[in-house]
Write a protein that holds these residues in place. Structure first.
Motif, PDB file in Angstrom:
ATOM      1  N   GLU A 171     -18.753  -7.646  41.332  1.00  0.00           N
ATOM      2  CA  GLU A 171     -19.539  -8.896  41.235  1.00  0.00           C
ATOM      3  C   GLU A 171     -18.698 -10.130  41.498  1.00  0.00           C
ATOM      4  O   GLU A 171     -19.171 -11.094  42.038  1.00  0.00           O
ATOM      5  CB  GLU A 171     -20.192  -9.003  39.856  1.00  0.00           C
ATOM      6  CG  GLU A 171     -21.470  -8.211  39.747  1.00  0.00           C
ATOM      7  CD  GLU A 171     -22.212  -8.503  38.448  1.00  0.00           C
ATOM      8  OE1 GLU A 171     -23.287  -9.097  38.530  1.00  0.00           O
ATOM      9  OE2 GLU A 171     -21.683  -8.149  37.392  1.00  0.00           O
TER      10      GLU A 171
ATOM     11  N   CYS B   4     -29.515  -2.622  42.262  1.00  0.00           N
ATOM     12  CA  CYS B   4     -29.389  -4.031  42.637  1.00  0.00           C
ATOM     13  C   CYS B   4     -28.026  -4.518  42.169  1.00  0.00           C
ATOM     14  O   CYS B   4     -27.382  -3.891  41.341  1.00  0.00           O
ATOM     15  CB  CYS B   4     -30.477  -4.852  41.951  1.00  0.00           C
ATOM     16  SG  CYS B   4     -32.149  -4.435  42.447  1.00  0.00           S
ATOM     17  N   ARG B   5     -27.614  -5.649  42.664  1.00  0.00           N
ATOM     18  CA  ARG B   5     -26.295  -6.169  42.297  1.00  0.00           C
ATOM     19  C   ARG B   5     -26.288  -6.861  40.932  1.00  0.00           C
ATOM     20  O   ARG B   5     -25.278  -7.404  40.531  1.00  0.00           O
ATOM     21  CB  ARG B   5     -25.785  -7.124  43.378  1.00  0.00           C
ATOM     22  CG  ARG B   5     -25.497  -6.391  44.665  1.00  0.00           C
ATOM     23  CD  ARG B   5     -24.801  -7.277  45.672  1.00  0.00           C
ATOM     24  NE  ARG B   5     -24.515  -6.530  46.877  1.00  0.00           N
ATOM     25  CZ  ARG B   5     -23.377  -5.899  47.105  1.00  0.00           C
ATOM     26  NH1 ARG B   5     -22.422  -5.910  46.211  1.00  0.00           N
ATOM     27  NH2 ARG B   5     -23.189  -5.240  48.230  1.00  0.00           N
ATOM     28  N   GLU B   6     -27.415  -6.851  40.214  1.00  0.00           N
ATOM     29  CA  GLU B   6     -27.456  -7.436  38.873  1.00  0.00           C
ATOM     30  C   GLU B   6     -27.076  -6.386  37.835  1.00  0.00           C
ATOM     31  O   GLU B   6     -27.490  -5.242  37.924  1.00  0.00           O
ATOM     32  CB  GLU B   6     -28.862  -7.957  38.539  1.00  0.00           C
ATOM     33  CG  GLU B   6     -29.222  -9.235  39.255  1.00  0.00           C
ATOM     34  CD  GLU B   6     -29.996  -8.945  40.526  1.00  0.00           C
ATOM     35  OE1 GLU B   6     -30.935  -8.140  40.486  1.00  0.00           O
ATOM     36  OE2 GLU B   6     -29.637  -9.512  41.562  1.00  0.00           O
ATOM     37  N   LYS B   7     -26.325  -6.821  36.841  1.00  0.00           N
ATOM     38  CA  LYS B   7     -25.883  -5.907  35.784  1.00  0.00           C
ATOM     39  C   LYS B   7     -27.062  -5.406  34.946  1.00  0.00           C
ATOM     40  O   LYS B   7     -27.029  -4.305  34.412  1.00  0.00           O
ATOM     41  CB  LYS B   7     -24.847  -6.594  34.903  1.00  0.00           C
ATOM     42  CG  LYS B   7     -24.049  -5.621  34.091  1.00  0.00           C
ATOM     43  CD  LYS B   7     -22.814  -6.258  33.546  1.00  0.00           C
ATOM     44  CE  LYS B   7     -21.962  -5.209  32.882  1.00  0.00           C
ATOM     45  NZ  LYS B   7     -20.715  -5.723  32.418  1.00  0.00           N
ATOM     46  N   GLU B   8     -28.139  -6.216  34.862  1.00  0.00           N
ATOM     47  CA  GLU B   8     -29.316  -5.802  34.092  1.00  0.00           C
ATOM     48  C   GLU B   8     -29.907  -4.511  34.650  1.00  0.00           C
ATOM     49  O   GLU B   8     -30.434  -3.693  33.901  1.00  0.00           O
ATOM     50  CB  GLU B   8     -30.412  -6.880  34.105  1.00  0.00           C
ATOM     51  CG  GLU B   8     -30.022  -8.229  33.553  1.00  0.00           C
ATOM     52  CD  GLU B   8     -29.443  -9.149  34.613  1.00  0.00           C
ATOM     53  OE1 GLU B   8     -30.144  -9.514  35.570  1.00  0.00           O
ATOM     54  OE2 GLU B   8     -28.252  -9.498  34.473  1.00  0.00           O
ATOM     55  N   CYS B   9     -29.811  -4.332  35.954  1.00  0.00           N
ATOM     56  CA  CYS B   9     -30.355  -3.111  36.568  1.00  0.00           C
ATOM     57  C   CYS B   9     -29.556  -1.876  36.145  1.00  0.00           C
ATOM     58  O   CYS B   9     -30.136  -0.811  35.946  1.00  0.00           O
ATOM     59  CB  CYS B   9     -30.387  -3.237  38.085  1.00  0.00           C
ATOM     60  SG  CYS B   9     -31.681  -4.358  38.644  1.00  0.00           S
TER      61      CYS B   9
END
Length: 89
Positions: free
Chosen positions: A88, A49-54
């Motif tokens: 991002e 996913c485009r979230e850094k948490e992923c």
């Protein structure tokens, strides 16, 4: 007939999303690991996913190592984090 939307599973959170919503991580035939912004380069792909948490979750649960069936050094994850920051913005 409606066109089928290709879905991919995030190696971090495990969610299924459309291919266009995700970032492809690529293992080239030369065993190099990098982000594939176009999604068309040759090699084995895994999706985030485009979230850094992923990316953090994938690092923790060894999602990339399972996808590419190889040990991945910490430097590669650090490089991916830097590349992630540039995409991002």
């Amino acid at each position: 007939m409606a066109k089928k939307i290709p879905l991919r599973q995030c190696i971090g959170c495990g969610e299924m999303k459309s291919k266009k919503e995700m970032i492809r991580v690529l293992k080239t035939p030369e065993e190099e690991i990098l982000l594939d912004a176009t999604g068309k380069k040759n090699g084995r792909g895994a999706y985030l996913c485009r979230e850094k948490e992923c990316l953090v979750k994938a690092r923790k649960n060894k999602g990339l190592e399972r996808s590419f069936k190889m040990k991945i050094p910490n430097e590669v994850y650090d490089n991916l984090e830097k590349e992630f920051d540039t995409i991002e913005k």
